[in-house]
Design a protein around this motif. Structure first.
Motif, mmCIF file in Angstrom:
data_model
loop_
_atom_site.group_PDB
_atom_site.id
_atom_site.type_symbol
_atom_site.label_atom_id
_atom_site.label_comp_id
_atom_site.label_asym_id
_atom_site.label_seq_id
_atom_site.Cartn_x
_atom_site.Cartn_y
_atom_site.Cartn_z
ATOM 1 N N ALA A 17 0.827 -1.207 0.000
ATOM 2 C CA ALA A 17 0.000 0.000 0.000
ATOM 3 C C ALA A 17 0.861 1.258 0.000
ATOM 4 C CB ALA A 17 -0.925 0.000 1.214
ATOM 5 N N ASP A 18 2.142 1.113 0.379
ATOM 6 C CA ASP A 18 3.058 2.247 0.413
ATOM 7 C C ASP A 18 3.733 2.443 -0.944
ATOM 8 O OD1 ASP A 18 2.475 2.533 3.078
ATOM 9 O OD2 ASP A 18 4.245 1.435 3.762
ATOM 10 N N VAL A 19 4.094 3.689 -1.202
ATOM 11 C CA VAL A 19 4.852 3.994 -2.416
ATOM 12 C C VAL A 19 6.275 3.459 -2.266
ATOM 13 C CG1 VAL A 19 5.818 5.827 -3.857
ATOM 14 C CG2 VAL A 19 3.548 6.102 -2.858
ATOM 15 N N VAL A 20 6.752 2.793 -3.295
ATOM 16 C CA VAL A 20 8.168 2.434 -3.388
ATOM 17 C C VAL A 20 8.678 3.035 -4.688
ATOM 18 C CG1 VAL A 20 9.872 0.582 -3.509
ATOM 19 C CG2 VAL A 20 7.799 0.276 -2.127
ATOM 20 N N TYR A 21 9.776 3.774 -4.602
ATOM 21 C CA TYR A 21 10.255 4.487 -5.785
ATOM 22 C C TYR A 21 11.779 4.448 -5.827
ATOM 23 C CZ TYR A 21 11.810 8.211 -2.725
ATOM 24 O OH TYR A 21 12.470 8.905 -1.748
ATOM 25 N N ALA A 22 12.312 4.740 -6.989
ATOM 26 C CA ALA A 22 13.756 4.942 -7.151
ATOM 27 C C ALA A 22 13.956 6.089 -8.126
ATOM 28 C CB ALA A 22 14.432 3.671 -7.677
ATOM 29 N N VAL A 23 14.983 6.886 -7.865
ATOM 30 C CA VAL A 23 15.350 7.982 -8.767
ATOM 31 C C VAL A 23 16.847 7.899 -9.045
ATOM 32 C CG1 VAL A 23 13.513 9.529 -7.986
ATOM 33 C CG2 VAL A 23 15.729 9.572 -6.826
ATOM 34 N N THR A 30 13.150 6.266 -11.834
ATOM 35 C CA THR A 30 13.515 5.073 -12.593
ATOM 36 C C THR A 30 12.611 3.898 -12.244
ATOM 37 O OG1 THR A 30 15.146 4.456 -10.889
ATOM 38 C CG2 THR A 30 15.940 5.764 -12.773
ATOM 39 N N TYR A 31 11.889 4.008 -11.135
ATOM 40 C CA TYR A 31 10.942 2.956 -10.754
ATOM 41 C C TYR A 31 9.880 3.547 -9.825
ATOM 42 C CZ TYR A 31 8.769 -0.998 -8.471
ATOM 43 O OH TYR A 31 7.828 -1.874 -7.992
ATOM 44 N N ILE A 32 8.640 3.126 -10.018
ATOM 45 C CA ILE A 32 7.532 3.451 -9.111
ATOM 46 C C ILE A 32 6.625 2.231 -9.060
ATOM 47 C CG2 ILE A 32 5.556 4.963 -8.635
ATOM 48 C CD1 ILE A 32 6.887 7.082 -10.411
ATOM 49 N N ASN A 33 6.282 1.777 -7.867
ATOM 50 C CA ASN A 33 5.384 0.624 -7.765
ATOM 51 C C ASN A 33 3.935 1.053 -7.993
ATOM 52 O OD1 ASN A 33 4.878 1.933 -5.325
ATOM 53 N ND2 ASN A 33 4.583 0.013 -4.203
ATOM 54 N N PRO A 34 3.001 0.106 -8.133
ATOM 55 C CA PRO A 34 1.599 0.470 -8.429
ATOM 56 C C PRO A 34 0.964 1.417 -7.415
ATOM 57 C CG PRO A 34 1.949 -1.846 -8.914
ATOM 58 C CD PRO A 34 3.208 -1.361 -8.255
ATOM 59 N N ALA A 35 1.357 1.333 -6.142
ATOM 60 C CA ALA A 35 0.785 2.249 -5.150
ATOM 61 C C ALA A 35 1.125 3.699 -5.486
ATOM 62 C CB ALA A 35 1.290 1.904 -3.753
ATOM 63 N N GLY A 36 2.247 3.895 -6.178
ATOM 64 C CA GLY A 36 2.640 5.243 -6.566
ATOM 65 C C GLY A 36 1.637 5.882 -7.516
ATOM 66 N N ASP A 46 3.883 7.852 -17.196
ATOM 67 C CA ASP A 46 4.027 9.302 -17.362
ATOM 68 C C ASP A 46 5.057 9.905 -16.415
ATOM 69 O OD1 ASP A 46 2.061 9.402 -19.331
ATOM 70 O OD2 ASP A 46 0.445 9.615 -17.858
ATOM 71 N N LEU A 47 5.533 9.107 -15.460
ATOM 72 C CA LEU A 47 6.491 9.623 -14.483
ATOM 73 C C LEU A 47 7.907 9.104 -14.679
ATOM 74 C CD1 LEU A 47 4.394 9.523 -11.166
ATOM 75 C CD2 LEU A 47 4.939 11.502 -12.588
ATOM 76 N N ILE A 48 8.053 7.915 -15.235
ATOM 77 C CA ILE A 48 9.390 7.358 -15.420
ATOM 78 C C ILE A 48 10.195 8.290 -16.330
ATOM 79 C CG2 ILE A 48 10.728 5.420 -16.329
ATOM 80 C CD1 ILE A 48 9.226 4.849 -13.719
ATOM 81 N N GLY A 113 13.318 4.899 -2.006
ATOM 82 C CA GLY A 113 12.611 5.161 -0.758
ATOM 83 C C GLY A 113 11.248 4.507 -0.707
ATOM 84 N N VAL A 114 10.714 4.502 0.492
ATOM 85 C CA VAL A 114 9.354 4.024 0.742
ATOM 86 C C VAL A 114 8.569 5.200 1.311
ATOM 87 C CG1 VAL A 114 7.902 2.416 2.037
ATOM 88 C CG2 VAL A 114 10.158 1.682 1.192
ATOM 89 N N GLY A 115 7.419 5.487 0.727
ATOM 90 C CA GLY A 115 6.602 6.606 1.169
ATOM 91 C C GLY A 115 5.261 6.141 1.704
ATOM 92 N N ARG A 116 4.955 6.528 2.909
ATOM 93 C CA ARG A 116 3.673 6.162 3.534
ATOM 94 C C ARG A 116 2.730 7.352 3.493
ATOM 95 N NH1 ARG A 116 3.526 2.221 8.419
ATOM 96 N NH2 ARG A 116 3.874 0.957 6.549
ATOM 97 N N ASP A 117 1.523 7.115 3.009
ATOM 98 C CA ASP A 117 0.509 8.170 2.919
ATOM 99 C C ASP A 117 -0.022 8.461 4.319
ATOM 100 O OD1 ASP A 117 -1.539 9.886 2.348
ATOM 101 O OD2 ASP A 117 -2.457 8.648 0.792
#
Length: 250
Positions: A17-23, A30-36, A46-48, A113-117
């Motif tokens: 449920a949390d965002v997982v991303y890489a830049v 360079t990466y965003i999981n579906p929660a993103g 549209d973000l990569i 990183g991991v981002g929690r809403d």
């Protein structure tokens, strides 16, 4: 069962449920999981390749960029910070992020990183704080009211049935209660400004009337809105009336 552990990780990331991303080192996704997609409000495609500033509220961008810079430069790059997401439809989301650096063959290649809403939690905390402040104010108002009623009985008794003196006594009591309420809220010096906001005066017009600089008035107005829990100038009249800070306009 499959033998590629990376597929397991991708499935796990897709379920979070949390965002997982890489830049990368330039801050481009360079990466965003579906929660993103849900929290950022954009399709991943549209973000990569886009800079992370595309999803950050402009008011929070400078601080977020500074966290990114410090993380890239730090010998201990793991860090928590909070930022605010601005979705394409204008909605804001509060995000708590735990980020760290990515290395390949000993070379720094980006951040992940991991981002929690935290939006709903922040809203609940704000509502609880508002209710707590209101309860505290109610207690103070009740205490003040008892004192005011004591004064009222004394002053009306002294008026001796004279309607004019009774009206003056009631007016004095109302002013006393209003001032006591304002004192409890830390707004005892702002009653005139509160009234002018409620009557629709601009900061410049208020400045002209109370003989303060526009900058000072702007700061005072912001403080009033915050302490009343009004969130906007338009709600000041309602909040101030509920709190007993506004008297009927003559």
């Amino acid at each position: 069962m499959h033998d590629d552990p990376s597929l397991d990780y991708r499935d796990l990331l897709a379920r979070l449920a949390d965002v997982v991303y890489a830049v990368d080192t330039d801050g481009r996704f360079t990466y965003i999981n579906p929660a993103g997609e849900r929290i950022f409000g954009w399709d991943v495609a549209d973000l990569i390749g886009e800079h992370f500033s595309k999803v950050i509220d402009p008011d929070a961008l400078a601080e977020t960029v500074e966290h990114f810079r410090l993380g890239m430069a730090s010998a201990d790059p793991g860090r928590f910070f909070e930022t605010r997401i601005l979705q394409p439809d204008g909605q804001l989301r509060d995000l708590e992020i735990h980020a760290g650096n990515i290395y390949r063959d000993g070379r720094l290649v980006g951040r992940q990183g991991v981002g929690r809403d935290m939006t709903e939690l922040r809203r609940l905390q704000a509502n609880l704080a508002t209710k707590t402040r209101r309860l505290e104010l109610l207690k103070e108002q009740q205490r003040a009211a008892l004192e005011v009623y004591r004064r009222l009985n004394l002053m009306v008794g002294r008026a001796g049935g004279d309607p004019g003196r009774t009206e003056q006594a009631l007016d004095a009591v109302e002013s006393s209660l209003q001032l006591e309420t304002a004192r409890v809220m830390g707004l005892q010096d702002d009653l005139e400004i509160i009234a002018l906001i409620a009557y629709g005066y601009s900061n410049q017009e208020i400045s002209d009337r109370v003989h303060l600089s526009v900058h000072t008035v702007k700061d005072r107005v912001s403080r009033i809105i915050t302490r009343l829990g009004a969130r906007s100038r338009a709600a000041v009249a309602t909040r101030a009336t509920e709190a007993g800070l506004l008297r009927s306009r003559q």
